[in-house]
Design an enzyme around this catalytic site. Structure first.
Site, mmCIF file in Angstrom:
data_model
loop_
_atom_site.group_PDB
_atom_site.id
_atom_site.type_symbol
_atom_site.label_atom_id
_atom_site.label_comp_id
_atom_site.label_asym_id
_atom_site.label_seq_id
_atom_site.Cartn_x
_atom_site.Cartn_y
_atom_site.Cartn_z
ATOM 1 N N ASN A 160 51.674 38.896 38.365
ATOM 2 C CA ASN A 160 51.655 38.631 39.801
ATOM 3 C C ASN A 160 52.993 38.071 40.285
ATOM 4 O OD1 ASN A 160 49.058 39.510 40.428
ATOM 5 N ND2 ASN A 160 48.137 37.577 39.794
ATOM 6 N N ASN A 180 46.922 45.073 37.043
ATOM 7 C CA ASN A 180 47.108 44.420 35.742
ATOM 8 C C ASN A 180 47.389 45.433 34.637
ATOM 9 O OD1 ASN A 180 46.725 41.830 36.716
ATOM 10 N ND2 ASN A 180 44.577 41.698 36.092
ATOM 11 N N HIS A 189 39.009 38.937 42.420
ATOM 12 C CA HIS A 189 38.961 39.715 41.186
ATOM 13 C C HIS A 189 38.727 38.842 39.950
ATOM 14 C CE1 HIS A 189 40.596 43.028 43.589
ATOM 15 N NE2 HIS A 189 41.561 42.216 43.988
#
Length: 309
Positions: free
Chosen positions: A38, A165, A239
């Protein structure tokens, strides 16, 4: 008491997963490791430590992980999480130091000293876990299961077919998903159901503690990205907390076992988690894919966790 190691890349939803895990009376966090995803590796490590300082968890060992994915340059999600990776948050500076060893070594030492197998919770790219499996294959037996947020069935949020991811480090994801370990996947098909609505954010804002104030600020910023018309969402999908919620209350979820692999070569599909829903390949079912969540119970679990501080 379920013993866990959290490998994360905070990130707003990773931060909420940490809140839920610390608050969970039946989870024992043995270590927190950070990956680059991130945001850059220095920022994700700092964010994990800022969150643990906020949560008054200075005794949990923390270590930073690999600086980049195995086979490609680092991609970060500044457009989602902001310049710091946790924009909107009110957070203290870390009041403790990270471990002087890399993430992979901290995972190895933690598993080596554990009396029973440990669950790995992975909410970022899988770089650290793939490296661990390559360097310490003898410790694989100390892993009870890997619960991860990543991938999707037939959708994407980074490319049309890849979830962020997995897209950051497809090779690592392929290593982990083909490891033979018990795997539980919380992909976009599930996490897009786990939305928090504005009125529920307002309920959190009314909770009178520092964790709630920080969370509300984080959700205000995080909601800017997910408020775009293209998503068509009523709320904000949370998430990463789905992994912790499943560990606490698997009865809130439904899922099924499928054969899953990761595409690493496709021009348009690199990073896609290919889920064989109809058993067309006749290969072993290696992943328990979560498919539905009881949204209101999930949000109540999160709200109660925040209120507990």
């Amino acid at each position: 008491m379920k013993k866990i190691i959290i490998d994360c890349d905070p990130g707003h939803d990773d931060a909420l997963a940490l809140v839920m895990a610390v608050a969970a009376p039946d989870l024992d966090i043995l270590a927190v490791t950070t990956s680059a995803g991130n945001q850059t590796p220095d920022k994700t490590l700092n964010n994990a430590m800022r969150m643990l300082t906020l949560l008054k968890q200075r005794n949990i060992p923390v270590a930073g992980g690999n600086k980049k994915p195995l086979m490609q340059d680092l991609i970060v999600a500044e457009n989602v999480h902001g310049e710091t990776g946790l924009d909107g948050a009110v957070l203290p500076d870390p009041d403790f130091m990270p471990a002087k060893i890399p993430a992979v070594q901290l995972i190895a030492e933690t598993l080596s000293s554990a009396a029973e197998p440990v669950t790995l919770v992975v909410t970022g790219p899988m770089t650290n876990i793939a490296l661990f499996l390559q360097i310490y294959p003898q410790l694989k037996i100390k892993i009870a299961q890997i619960v991860f947020m990543g991938g999707a069935m037939n959708t994407g949020n980074y490319t049309p077919s890849s979830e962020f991811n997995i897209a950051v480090d497809p090779e690592s994801a392929k290593i982990v998903i083909n490891s033979g370990l018990p795997l539980i996947m919380a992909g976009l098909n599930l996490t897009h159901q786990a939305q928090i609505y504005q009125e529920e954010i307002e309920n959190i804002r009314k909770i009178d503690n520092e964790v709630a104030h920080s969370t509300a600020g984080q959700l205000d910023f995080y909601g800017i990205y997910y408020g775009q018309d293209k998503w068509g969402f009523k709320g904000i999908p949370l998430h990463d907390p789905c992994t912790i919620a499943w560990l606490q209350h698997p009865e809130y979820f439904e899922g099924a076992d499928y054969h899953v692999d990761v595409e690493v070569a496709g021009t348009l599909t690199r990073g896609e988690t290919v889920v064989d829903r109809f058993n067309l390949l006749n290969l072993p079912k290696n992943v328990h894919v979560l498919t539905t969540v009881q949204r209101q119970k999930f949000i109540q679990l999160l709200t109660d966790a925040i209120a507990s501080f």
